[in-house]
Scaffold this active site. Structure first.
Site, mmCIF file in Angstrom:
data_model
loop_
_atom_site.group_PDB
_atom_site.id
_atom_site.type_symbol
_atom_site.label_atom_id
_atom_site.label_comp_id
_atom_site.label_asym_id
_atom_site.label_seq_id
_atom_site.Cartn_x
_atom_site.Cartn_y
_atom_site.Cartn_z
ATOM 1 N NE ARG A 63 -3.856 2.065 2.454
ATOM 2 C CZ ARG A 63 -4.565 2.752 3.692
ATOM 3 N NH1 ARG A 63 -3.879 1.937 4.943
ATOM 4 N NH2 ARG A 63 -5.364 3.499 3.440
ATOM 5 C CG HIS A 67 -1.652 5.462 0.510
ATOM 6 N ND1 HIS A 67 -2.616 5.956 1.165
ATOM 7 C CD2 HIS A 67 -2.235 4.503 -0.095
ATOM 8 C CE1 HIS A 67 -3.758 4.975 1.159
ATOM 9 N NE2 HIS A 67 -3.492 4.300 0.195
ATOM 10 C CG ASN A 90 -9.653 12.243 7.174
ATOM 11 O OD1 ASN A 90 -9.335 12.199 8.407
ATOM 12 N ND2 ASN A 90 -10.130 13.659 6.844
ATOM 13 C CG HIS A 190 -7.681 -3.666 -2.556
ATOM 14 N ND1 HIS A 190 -8.676 -2.455 -2.652
ATOM 15 C CD2 HIS A 190 -6.486 -2.829 -1.941
ATOM 16 C CE1 HIS A 190 -8.218 -1.457 -2.215
ATOM 17 N NE2 HIS A 190 -7.145 -1.620 -1.982
HETATM 18 C C1 HEM Z 1 -8.434 2.395 -6.302
HETATM 19 C C2 HEM Z 1 -8.581 3.108 -5.249
HETATM 20 C C3 HEM Z 1 -8.159 2.605 -3.925
HETATM 21 C C4 HEM Z 1 -8.766 2.759 -2.641
HETATM 22 C C5 HEM Z 1 -10.214 3.556 -2.696
HETATM 23 C C6 HEM Z 1 -8.387 2.337 -1.466
HETATM 24 C C7 HEM Z 1 -8.555 2.258 -0.479
HETATM 25 C C8 HEM Z 1 -8.225 1.362 0.699
HETATM 26 C C9 HEM Z 1 -8.543 1.097 1.903
HETATM 27 C C10 HEM Z 1 -9.581 2.180 2.490
HETATM 28 C C11 HEM Z 1 -7.821 0.290 2.498
HETATM 29 C C12 HEM Z 1 -7.839 -0.005 4.077
HETATM 30 C C13 HEM Z 1 -6.784 0.568 5.072
HETATM 31 C C14 HEM Z 1 -7.272 0.205 6.361
HETATM 32 O O1 HEM Z 1 -8.140 0.465 6.993
HETATM 33 O O2 HEM Z 1 -6.348 -0.477 6.928
HETATM 34 C C15 HEM Z 1 -7.043 -0.289 1.286
HETATM 35 C C16 HEM Z 1 -5.907 -1.087 1.750
HETATM 36 C C17 HEM Z 1 -4.906 -1.676 0.931
HETATM 37 N N1 HEM Z 1 -4.650 -1.042 -0.381
HETATM 38 FE FE1 HEM Z 1 -5.986 0.276 -1.263
HETATM 39 N N2 HEM Z 1 -7.022 1.469 -2.315
HETATM 40 C C18 HEM Z 1 -7.189 1.591 -3.506
HETATM 41 C C19 HEM Z 1 -6.142 1.137 -4.660
HETATM 42 C C20 HEM Z 1 -5.011 0.823 -4.021
HETATM 43 C C21 HEM Z 1 -3.763 0.654 -4.918
HETATM 44 C C22 HEM Z 1 -3.536 1.197 -6.296
HETATM 45 C C23 HEM Z 1 -2.872 -0.112 -4.206
HETATM 46 C C24 HEM Z 1 -1.588 -0.478 -4.584
HETATM 47 C C25 HEM Z 1 -1.103 -0.724 -5.841
HETATM 48 C C26 HEM Z 1 -3.642 -0.557 -2.990
HETATM 49 C C27 HEM Z 1 -3.001 -1.273 -2.115
HETATM 50 C C28 HEM Z 1 -3.655 -1.630 -0.821
HETATM 51 C C29 HEM Z 1 -3.205 -2.575 0.144
HETATM 52 C C30 HEM Z 1 -1.970 -3.604 -0.122
HETATM 53 C C31 HEM Z 1 -3.954 -2.500 1.188
HETATM 54 C C32 HEM Z 1 -3.854 -3.506 2.637
HETATM 55 C C33 HEM Z 1 -3.312 -2.555 3.498
HETATM 56 C C34 HEM Z 1 -2.602 -3.138 4.831
HETATM 57 O O3 HEM Z 1 -2.853 -4.596 4.739
HETATM 58 O O4 HEM Z 1 -2.472 -2.571 5.703
HETATM 59 N N3 HEM Z 1 -4.776 -0.167 -2.976
HETATM 60 N N4 HEM Z 1 -7.199 0.358 0.399
#
Ligand code: HEM
Ligand code: NAG
Length: 321
Positions: A63, A67, A90, A190
């Site tokens: 992630r 970011h 946020n 995800h």
């Molecule tokens: C398409 C729009 C996206 C949205 C709206 C989004 C939103 C989110 C949200 C809300 C979480 C949960 C965070 C938490 O509560 O701990 C999350 C987790 C995550 N996102 Fe996304 N994300 C998006 C795209 C991406 C992209 C492009 C990547 C990487 C290339 C990514 C990688 C991840 C990963 C790996 C997690 C897990 C994090 C963890 O295990 O701590 N996301 N994302």
């Protein structure tokens, strides 16, 4: 005449050298070949140790580049501590991986003091985390430098919130040069990691901003089980993103297709013909998801980095020098 010929040969060789080793962003796969040839191996070794202890940390490491790079480019700004920094935004709710990046940086500093940027470490660690959970590798061009700026409102202005519609997601990614297919492919990240109820709640209790409304597109049994895990008002319970939470596989797309997307934005992928077609083609056995994901991550890693003498090489990733 002879000297013109020689100059031409030198010029052509130079262009060839630049073309093979550098890319448009000014990064290069050979950036540390003299100053820190072992950097990639050291990062891989540390990421392996981290994931051997706790495989779910792969989500943290994957992630981070999203970011970091979305907000003023891949410049390590997401790592800085302080008040009102990006981390406090946020959009960065529950972002993690900071101590793990510190651990990797410490190992790299031992080999090559004050040489390798934190921004480069983010890029390398994400690649290793994907590979170690079952994804495909990609080349990571290096030479990013670390920024001294980190402002929360910068992050909230550009990072997508999990309530966007398909068209809003397409717009968000288009602003960074990614098309709708690449948006669907990158959402495939995800397949690993976890979320907190905060991001899921709008899908369950406030769909399209309507108080009490559950996303009607969700599988009802799935929605009911999510509501048990995430009672109304709860922001901090943890839910895993898909059934095979620590494996980089096609399970995320399978869930999305089965109307079991946790976020409104996960479910949004199947709400338009373009999105649905993309998900259907990516979920097929033998799908090109793994190679398309690798290509898209390589592209993301090149978003407006600081290079040359801009920025700095931080000594500690959470603090400017
Ligand atoms: C398409 C729009 C996206 C949205 C709206 C989004 C939103 C989110 C949200 C809300 C979480 C949960 C965070 C938490 O509560 O701990 C999350 C987790 C995550 N996102 Fe996304 N994300 C998006 C795209 C991406 C992209 C492009 C990547 C990487 C290339 C990514 C990688 C991840 C990963 C790996 C997690 C897990 C994090 C963890 O295990 O701590 N996301 N994302
Ligand atoms: C539901 O969403 C709307 C629009 O985003 C927001 O104004 C409202 O405060 C939300 N309601 C709850 C209970 O979170």
């Amino acid at each position: 005449m002879a000297s013109t010929g020689i100059s031409l040969v030198i010029l052509v060789s130079y262009i060839f050298f630049v073309a093979t080793n550098c890319d448009a962003a000014g990064l290069s796969t050979t950036h540390y070949s003299k100053t820190c040839p072992s950097v990639s191996a050291v990062v891989t070794q540390e990421v392996t140790k981290i994931l051997n202890k706790n495989k779910n940390l792969a989500g943290a490491l994957v992630r981070l580049p999203f970011h970091d790079c979305w907000v003023n480019g891949c410049d390590g700004s997401v790592l800085l501590s302080g008040s009102q920094v990006e981390r406090a935004a946020n959009a960065n709710f529950m972002l993690r991986g900071f101590t793990e990046i510190d651990q990797i940086k410490t190992a790299v500093e031992t080999k090559c003091p004050q040489t390798v940027s934190c921004a480069d470490i983010i890029a390398l660690a994400a690649r290793d985390a994907v590979v170690l959970t079952g994804g495909k590798s990609w080349s990571v061009p290096l030479g990013r430098r670390d920024s001294r700026r980190s402002v929360a409102s910068d992050a909230d202005a550009v990072l997508p919130f999990p309530v966007l519609t398909f068209d809003q997601l397409v717009q968000n990614f288009a602003a960074k040069g990614f098309n709708s297919r690449e948006m669907v492919v990158l959402s495939g990240s995800h397949t690993i990691g976890r979320t907190h109820c905060n991001g899921i709640a709008p899908n369950l209790y406030n769909f399209t901003g309507q108080d009490g409304l559950t996303n009607p597109n969700l599988d009802p049994a799935f929605a009911a089980s999510l509501k048990q895990k995430c009672p109304k008002e709860n922001k901090v319970n943890i839910v895993f993103m898909d059934k095979t939470k620590n494996t980089f596989d096609l399970d995320y797309y399978k869930q999305v297709l089965a109307k079991k997307g946790a976020f409104t934005t996960d479910d949004a992928l199947i709400t338009t013909p373009a999105g649905l077609n993309a998900v259907k083609s990516l979920v097929k056995p033998g799908s090109s998801f793994f190679s398309e994901f690798a290509t898209a991550m390589n592209k993301m890693s090149k978003l407006s980095p600081l290079t040359g003498s801009a920025g700095e090489i931080r000594k500690q990733c959470q603090f400017v020098n």
